[in-house]
Design an enzyme around this catalytic site. Sequence first.
Site, short mmCIF file in Angstrom:
data_model
loop_
_atom_site.label_atom_id
_atom_site.label_comp_id
_atom_site.label_asym_id
_atom_site.label_seq_id
_atom_site.Cartn_x
_atom_site.Cartn_y
_atom_site.Cartn_z
N SER A 156 0.83 -1.22 0.00
CA SER A 156 0.00 0.00 0.00
C SER A 156 0.85 1.26 0.00
O SER A 156 0.49 2.27 -0.60
CB SER A 156 -0.93 0.00 1.21
OG SER A 156 -0.19 0.04 2.42
N ARG A 161 0.15 3.60 -3.25
CA ARG A 161 -0.50 4.90 -3.04
C ARG A 161 0.21 5.99 -3.85
O ARG A 161 -0.43 6.78 -4.55
CB ARG A 161 -0.50 5.25 -1.56
CG ARG A 161 -1.16 6.60 -1.24
CD ARG A 161 -1.09 6.91 0.24
NE ARG A 161 -1.97 6.02 1.01
CZ ARG A 161 -1.55 5.00 1.73
NH1 ARG A 161 -0.25 4.71 1.78
NH2 ARG A 161 -2.39 4.27 2.42
N ASN A 191 -1.44 7.76 -7.49
CA ASN A 191 -1.69 9.20 -7.61
C ASN A 191 -0.87 9.82 -8.75
O ASN A 191 -1.39 10.65 -9.51
CB ASN A 191 -1.36 9.90 -6.29
CG ASN A 191 -2.45 9.73 -5.26
OD1 ASN A 191 -3.44 10.46 -5.27
ND2 ASN A 191 -2.27 8.78 -4.37
#
Length: 289
Positions: free
Chosen positions: A213, A217, A221
């Site tokens: 994660s 992440r 983005n």
Amino acid sequence: MAAEGQGPTAGEYIRHHLVHLTNKKQEFIVDFSVINIDSVVFSVLMGLLGVWLLWLGARRATAGVPGRFQAAVEILVEMVETQAKGVIHNAASRKVIAPMALTVFVWIFFMNAMDLLPVDLLPALWHSAGPALGFKDYLRVVPTADLSTTLGLSVSVLLMCLFYNIKIKGLGGWTHELVTAPFGTSKNPFWALLLGVVNFLMQMIEFVAKTVSHGMRLFGNMFAGELVFMLIALLGGFAALSFSGGLLFVGHLIAGTVWAIFHILVITLQAFIFMMLALIYLGQAHDAH
């Protein structure tokens, strides 16, 4: 492929811009023999730029009234030091972890900031130089929009967490924690064995989940931001080929400007979040369950 004498379609344009310059063709979903050369080169260049600026700030530091550059570096250093003190309570560890966190923040910020360059600027230059040097006509300039880069960073944080788990708690203490947390243990041998297996599996799942994660992440983005810039570039390209493209061109300029200004916040926030998560995970490595 686009028809001869015609430009690429929107789909072909995006697919071309999403292909990395690699050393070989990827043959499997996970293929560690494939190296994304563009991501490696630009990440190294951004790392060197970040280290040079921090070195320059330290060299120019004076006891008097600081200039703008020194003041900016001091604010950044104080911000990272404050965050590190909040989660890393071991002063000796902070001497290593705080500078690491500062370097990570600056490095990721510069890698993210590559997204602010015009989409076709460096790929267009590479279109002329790359094939002439024997390379393929592919180039992606945002290292953090490459999952291999972000997962490499998160795995590095994981390795530091493992190191500090052993250093702070000792190998025996950490091993004991792996089989006793989070559900504890029992005096009954059967339940102690069962809880030990469950605790160990939960700990492994936690380490894997945090690492994946952490990298995903940042990648998600930045990849999304890169796609938006490509779509905005396509809007401008369509305006140039359209008889009624005047309004589209204005929309292209407005959309590009607004998204670039907003993206400055995104690239800064993503660098800060990655740094903070690294500090939190390292702080957890110092704490006993």
